[in-house]
Write a protein that holds these residues in place. Structure first.
Motif, PDB file in Angstrom:
ATOM      1  N   GLY A 201      -5.181   4.898  -1.382  1.00 35.45           N
ATOM      2  CA  GLY A 201      -5.678   3.575  -1.692  1.00 35.45           C
ATOM      3  C   GLY A 201      -5.398   3.098  -3.109  1.00 35.45           C
ATOM      4  O   GLY A 201      -5.538   1.939  -3.403  1.00 35.45           O
ATOM      5  N   TRP A 202      -5.014   4.009  -4.010  1.00 35.55           N
ATOM      6  CA  TRP A 202      -4.726   3.592  -5.387  1.00 35.55           C
ATOM      7  C   TRP A 202      -3.238   3.399  -5.581  1.00 35.55           C
ATOM      8  O   TRP A 202      -2.447   4.281  -5.300  1.00 35.55           O
ATOM      9  CB  TRP A 202      -5.256   4.632  -6.394  1.00 35.55           C
TER      10      TRP A 202
ATOM     11  N   HIS B  74       0.814  -1.223   0.000  1.00 30.22           N
ATOM     12  CA  HIS B  74       0.000   0.000   0.000  1.00 30.22           C
ATOM     13  C   HIS B  74       0.844   1.267   0.000  1.00 30.22           C
ATOM     14  O   HIS B  74       0.362   2.334  -0.364  1.00 30.22           O
ATOM     15  CB  HIS B  74      -0.949  -0.001   1.200  1.00 30.22           C
TER      16      HIS B  74
ATOM     17  N   ARG C 205      -5.298  -2.187  -8.978  1.00 29.52           N
ATOM     18  CA  ARG C 205      -4.748  -0.923  -8.507  1.00 29.52           C
ATOM     19  C   ARG C 205      -4.886  -0.688  -7.009  1.00 29.52           C
ATOM     20  O   ARG C 205      -4.608   0.414  -6.548  1.00 29.52           O
ATOM     21  CB  ARG C 205      -5.417   0.231  -9.266  1.00 29.52           C
ATOM     22  N   THR C 206      -5.332  -1.663  -6.247  1.00 28.06           N
ATOM     23  CA  THR C 206      -5.323  -1.489  -4.795  1.00 28.06           C
ATOM     24  C   THR C 206      -4.499  -2.619  -4.181  1.00 28.06           C
ATOM     25  O   THR C 206      -4.405  -3.702  -4.752  1.00 28.06           O
ATOM     26  CB  THR C 206      -6.738  -1.535  -4.170  1.00 28.06           C
ATOM     27  N   SER C 207      -3.910  -2.339  -3.041  1.00 28.89           N
ATOM     28  CA  SER C 207      -3.082  -3.376  -2.431  1.00 28.89           C
ATOM     29  C   SER C 207      -3.951  -4.567  -2.021  1.00 28.89           C
ATOM     30  O   SER C 207      -3.532  -5.714  -2.162  1.00 28.89           O
ATOM     31  CB  SER C 207      -2.309  -2.819  -1.239  1.00 28.89           C
TER      32      SER C 207
ATOM     33  N   PHE D 299     -10.107  -2.371  -8.789  1.00 28.33           N
ATOM     34  CA  PHE D 299      -9.881  -2.869  -7.429  1.00 28.33           C
ATOM     35  C   PHE D 299      -8.783  -3.938  -7.417  1.00 28.33           C
ATOM     36  O   PHE D 299      -7.873  -3.920  -6.592  1.00 28.33           O
ATOM     37  CB  PHE D 299     -11.185  -3.449  -6.869  1.00 28.33           C
TER      38      PHE D 299
END
Lengths: 503, 337
Positions: free
Chosen positions: A369-370, A363, B201-203, B198
């Protein structure tokens, strides 16, 4: 048979695996009626050679001449057919069947073959004959599982004899035998030899090689270094040839200035696994854990890194107590765990280099969040370039890399996690010699920059070559501690066998 | 101390292009699936003049919508090397709960919709917890159990009777169009695009891939594997419930046997779309192609008046072929190493 009595003539045998040359032009000659020892360190290519001879692997080049016929490759069926038998470290017998049934397994005698009716009487009689020939006081109708390991091995030899093997390969046959059983084995080997059978004897126990072999071939780094008659040389000569170069070159250790204690473990306990493990690690220090397999070294690392739970004890990182319940806790405390099994526990083989390198706390490569895919790739590219990772790109699947390069991806991943403490479990397992040195140099660089490193090594040379200080474990306890200067193989072995240090 | 630990400014030396073959295999496969879809469309166009009409295509789109939404959850489950056999039953039970909320409890349409989605998410979470807390050996077992339990409850709550006549708000997603485009189709597009971002592109999305690729490596890398799995099955329950809402709108009724066998089509769509049963591999973009392929196949066979018995057979055959191809691809990837 060939005129000069040479039964087996291996010439220029070569086998490459991706990233590793396992065998590099190996030449070996074995005569009928001799016991031929093959010596070499782990990874010298002994087991690969055996696999070529038994047909388990196909050579890339080179020839195997056996009994006057030249083969470029063998398959298991043909190898057995021409008379090459092999007795592996792990026995390939069925404990629930009788001795005779095991001896004739797959080559049974029939009363009426078309009706599939076995001739038990004849098999038992023939088995009794074979057993008597080898001087074994074993009943053919006894269940195999009721025999000791040594006798079970003899049954394997009976199998080989029954199949008319001209060459019997024995891979570390005495590793699980008592002294008496080993003695029996050597007696049987001498009998086989007298009958004109050739034996390839692979053993780490050089005294056994000295006492029983007629000829010895030493292997190193996938090459056959030299063959000679045993009576002309000493064990010291064999060791010299096996090691080949001095340990200093093999382990490019550069001591780093040591700082404060960054990891402090006190009275770590896990029922039945670990007992009162206490030690400190300083910044700039390489601390080695030595001991036999199963001594609790990996378990200690797993407890510290939250991979396994522990019952009691305390862990401090840079003077601050940390509670570690799961891997994330230890990662947040700055501890990296580079596991022994890269493929099973360290990497996601079906994912890219970039993905694997940035997986820890991914993260942080994004905003709100992106994730920024560009930043992930760029970060991975940079750290991989610094480590001279050989890859066609950051999108390459990690599973396609060689062992050494996979280990570099693991190191890259933990570098990017901002760890201060690196725990390497068997850092160079399955990596070829050149890549090993690169891993050692990376460890040097880590400590030079103030990290603390723990290495868990089963190769005693490696731990003695790379660690500033060595802890020895035995059955879940620390039984010895010594500096690099004080360490000797004898001292380590003594502590690893459970004798606590006097001092 | 990360990057300055090591000193080297060299460029990356290329190690032979051994990685290429696997990537190529993947690309070829994806291209193959897309071509299959186009080919199927071409064949249907040739065989039936009705196939390539706006009416029919929109019909396919709205029929595919329910399956497409269910397949999102199935895709996630399969991505983690799991499976969700309960989607059809969860769809039915969630829709029944909405019917009861609206019809018996007298809740408003939006509250009823929330009951529907909440039921689905809850059932999904239970699936996840059965796996992560109760440690049932494989989601095949836990979701098979949930399949039967949810269906049983769905039948029980109204003594197997359907509930119909819903307010417009509940029917909106399943029954309305914007111009000629069904709202459900637009919903699917939004869901798939959202899910794509989602996952890539999100962890959290990337961690789903990591867990599917190697659970233990993911755990040791600090990923909360159990939370990820719970999330995946919760999403699967939620998408099944959403599909139930769309279906309820389309037929203006809920009934306990709704969604029967929907898991089969969803599994087929996901596997045809190139996701691997071994986990960690797949793209949501390809899943929609798999969904469309099956929808076109079913629609075409209907247009040609083919016996429904044969349709059932055809879907089964397609699944077997797709999984066989999956195994083949895995072998290719392994052998290249």
């Amino acid at each position: 048979m060939v005129a000069d009595g040479i039964l087996l003539k291996v010439k220029g045998l070569t086998k490459k695996f991706p990233g590793v040359v396992a065998l590099d032009g190996v030449d070996i000659e074995a005569r009928a009626g001799e016991i031929h020892g093959i010596c070499g360190e782990n990874g010298a290519g002994k087991s690969t050679l055996i696999k070529m001879l038994t047909g388990a692997h196909t050579p890339d080049s080179g020839t195997i001449e056996f009994d006057g016929v030249t083969y470029t490759s063998l398959d298991p069926r043909r190898a057995m057919g021409v008379g090459i038998g092999c007795i592996y470290q792990e026995l390939n017998l069925i404990p629930h069947l009788t001795v005779a049934e095991n001896i004739f397994l797959g080559r049974e005698m029939y009363l009426a073959e078309s009706l599939n009716i076995l001739d038990r009487g004849q098999m038992n009689a023939k088995a009794a004959e074979l057993l008597a020939d080898l001087g074994l006081a074993v009943s053919p109708t006894a269940r195999l599982g009721t025999l000791g390991v040594g006798h079970q091995q003899m049954i394997e030899i009976c199998r080989a004899v029954w199949s008319n093997a001209k060459l019997i390969i024995m891979d570390e046959p005495t590793s699980s035998l008592s002294e008496k059983e080993a003695h029996d084995l050597f007696r049987v080997m001498a009998q086989m030899k007298a009958r004109g059978v050739a034996i390839l004897f692979i053993s780490h126990r050089l005294d056994e090689v000295r006492d029983n072999c007629d000829t010895v071939t030493v292997m190193r780094d996938g090459r056959s270094i030299e063959s000679f008659a045993m009576k002309e040389r000493s064990v010291a000569d064999i060791i010299q040839l096996m090691v080949g170069r001095s340990i200093q070159n093999k382990y490019p250790k550069e001591p780093a200035p040591q700082g404060d204690v960054i990891l402090s473990v006190r009275n770590l306990n896990r029922k039945g696994v670990l007992r009162d493990i206490s030690f400190d690690l300083r910044a700039g220090e390489v601390l080695g854990f030595a001991g036999l397999v199963g001594a609790g070294r990996t378990e200690t690392a797993r407890a510290i890194t939250g991979a396994d739970p522990y019952d009691s004890g305390s862990i401090e990182v840079s003077g601050k107590p940390v509670k570690i319940r799961q891997p994330l806790d230890s990662i947040n405390a700055g501890i990296a765990f580079l596991t022994e099994n890269r493929k099973e526990q360290g990497l996601i083989l079906i994912q890219s280099v970039a993905f694997n390198a940035t997986i820890v706390k991914m993260h942080k490569y994004g905003k709100a969040g992106w994730l920024s895919l560009g930043r992930i790739k760029e970060t991975a590219r940079k750290v991989c370039a610094e480590m001279r990772l050989k890859t066609s790109g950051m999108d390459m699947l990690v599973g396609k890399l060689s062992g050494g390069n996979q280990q570099k991806v693991v190191i890259a991943k933990w570098l990017l996690s901002n760890a201060k403490i690196f725990i390497f479990d068997e850092p160079t397992r399955g990596i070829d010699v050149g890549a090993k040195v690169e891993v050692y140099k990376l460890i040097n660089q880590l400590v030079a920059n103030g990290a603390g490193v723990i290495i868990i090594c089963s190769e005693m040379e490696e731990v003695m070559g790379m660690a500033d200080r060595i802890l020895v474990m035995h059955e879940g306890e620390i039984t010895g501690e010594m500096t690099q200067q004080d360490a000797t193989q004898e001292k380590i072995m003594y502590a690893a066998s459970g004798f606590k240090q006097a001092s | 101390m990360s990057n300055d630990v090591l000193t080297n400014n060299g460029k990356l030396p290329a190690e032979k292009a051994v990685g290429k073959s696997a990537a190529m295999t993947e690309k070829l496969y994806q291209l193959g699936v897309l071509l299959s879809l186009l080919l199927l469309c071409a064949v249907m166009t040739a065989l039936s003049p009705r196939f390539l009409t706006m009416d029919n295509l929109m019909n396919v789109a709205s029929q595919a919508a329910v399956s497409a939404i269910v397949s999102i959850g199935m895709f996630l489950a399969i991505l983690t090397a799991g499976i969700d056999l309960s989607v059809g039953s969860v769809l039915a039970l969630s829709a029944m709960m909405m019917g009861i909320a609206s019809d018996r409890w007298g809740l408003g349409p939006y509250a009823s919709i929330l009951v529907c989605l909440g039921s689905g998410a809850l059932l999904g979470l239970v699936n996840g917890l059965l796996l992560t807390k109760l440690r049932l050996p494989h989601p095949f077992i836990s979701t098979l159990g949930m399949q039967k339990m949810a269906r049983g409850i769905a039948l029980f709550v109204t003594a197997a009777a359907p509930i119909s006549m819903f307010p417009d708000e509940i029917q909106y997603l399943g029954n309305n169009s914007i111009g000629q485009v069904p709202v459900s189709f637009i919903l699917v597009a939004i869901l798939y695009v959202g899910m794509y971002f989602f996952l890539t592109r999100t962890s959290t999305g990337r961690y789903i891939y990591a867990v599917g690729g190697n659970k233990e490596a993911a755990r040791l890398s600090g990923i909360k594997v159990n939370s990820i799995l719970n999330l995946v099955y919760t999403i699967s329950g939620l998408t099944a419930a959403l599909a139930g809402l769309v279906l309820a709108g389309r037929v203006n009724a809920v009934y306990p046997l709704a969604g029967l066998d929907y898991e089969t089509d969803a599994i087929a769509a996901v596997i045809i779309g190139g996701a691997s049963f071994f986990g960690g591999v797949g793209s949501i973009a390809n899943t929609i192609i798999g969904v469309l392929l099956i929808a076109v196949l079913r629609n075409g066979l209907n247009l040609l008046n083919v016996d429904s018995a044969f349709q059932t057979f055809a879907i089964g055959a397609v699944i077997v072929v797709a999984v066989a191809v999956d195994v083949l691809r895995q072998n290719v990837m392994k052998s290249g190493r």
